[in-house]
Design a protein around this motif. Structure first.
Motif, short mmCIF file in Angstrom:
data_model
loop_
_atom_site.label_atom_id
_atom_site.label_comp_id
_atom_site.label_asym_id
_atom_site.label_seq_id
_atom_site.Cartn_x
_atom_site.Cartn_y
_atom_site.Cartn_z
N MET A 1 0.85 -1.17 0.00
CA MET A 1 0.00 0.00 0.00
C MET A 1 0.89 1.24 0.00
O MET A 1 1.85 1.32 0.75
CB MET A 1 -0.90 -0.02 1.24
N SER A 4 -0.02 7.52 -0.24
CA SER A 4 -1.21 8.29 -0.61
C SER A 4 -2.49 7.49 -0.36
O SER A 4 -3.50 8.05 0.08
CB SER A 4 -1.14 8.74 -2.07
N THR A 5 -2.44 6.19 -0.58
CA THR A 5 -3.60 5.35 -0.31
C THR A 5 -3.86 5.27 1.19
O THR A 5 -5.00 5.39 1.64
CB THR A 5 -3.38 3.93 -0.87
N ALA A 6 -2.79 5.07 1.97
CA ALA A 6 -2.94 4.97 3.42
C ALA A 6 -3.47 6.26 4.02
O ALA A 6 -4.25 6.24 4.98
CB ALA A 6 -1.60 4.62 4.05
N LEU A 7 -3.07 7.41 3.45
CA LEU A 7 -3.50 8.71 3.95
C LEU A 7 -4.79 9.18 3.30
O LEU A 7 -5.34 10.21 3.71
CB LEU A 7 -2.40 9.74 3.73
N ASP A 8 -5.23 8.47 2.29
CA ASP A 8 -6.44 8.81 1.52
C ASP A 8 -6.33 10.21 0.91
O ASP A 8 -7.24 11.03 1.02
CB ASP A 8 -7.68 8.68 2.40
N ILE A 9 -5.16 10.47 0.32
CA ILE A 9 -4.93 11.72 -0.40
C ILE A 9 -4.28 11.40 -1.74
O ILE A 9 -3.79 10.30 -1.95
CB ILE A 9 -4.05 12.72 0.40
N HIS A 10 -4.28 12.37 -2.63
CA HIS A 10 -3.71 12.17 -3.96
C HIS A 10 -2.19 12.04 -3.87
O HIS A 10 -1.55 12.65 -3.02
CB HIS A 10 -4.09 13.36 -4.86
N ARG A 11 -1.61 11.26 -4.76
CA ARG A 11 -0.16 11.04 -4.79
C ARG A 11 0.59 12.36 -4.90
O ARG A 11 1.61 12.56 -4.24
CB ARG A 11 0.20 10.13 -5.96
#
Length: 54
Positions: A1, A4-11
């Motif tokens: 993971m 950006s996925t873990a933080l739920d924000i765009h790369r």
């Protein structure tokens, strides 16, 4: 993971914030000593070790 996925924000947001940290600190995040120092500083702040009011 990815971060950006873990933080739920765009790369691009992750990249922007990491570049901003490098600019503010003047130290590269690719240097393991820098990332460890920043990590420990964040832990100290969370545990109440940093008191900017004093």
């Amino acid at each position: 993971m990815g971060a950006s996925t873990a933080l739920d924000i765009h790369r691009n947001t992750v990249v922007y914030r990491m570049n901003k940290i490098e600019r503010l600190t003047g130290r590269p995040l690719r240097d393991h000593r820098t990332t460890m120092a920043l990590y420990l500083a964040c832990l100290a702040d969370r545990l109440g070790g940093a008191d900017p009011g004093q």
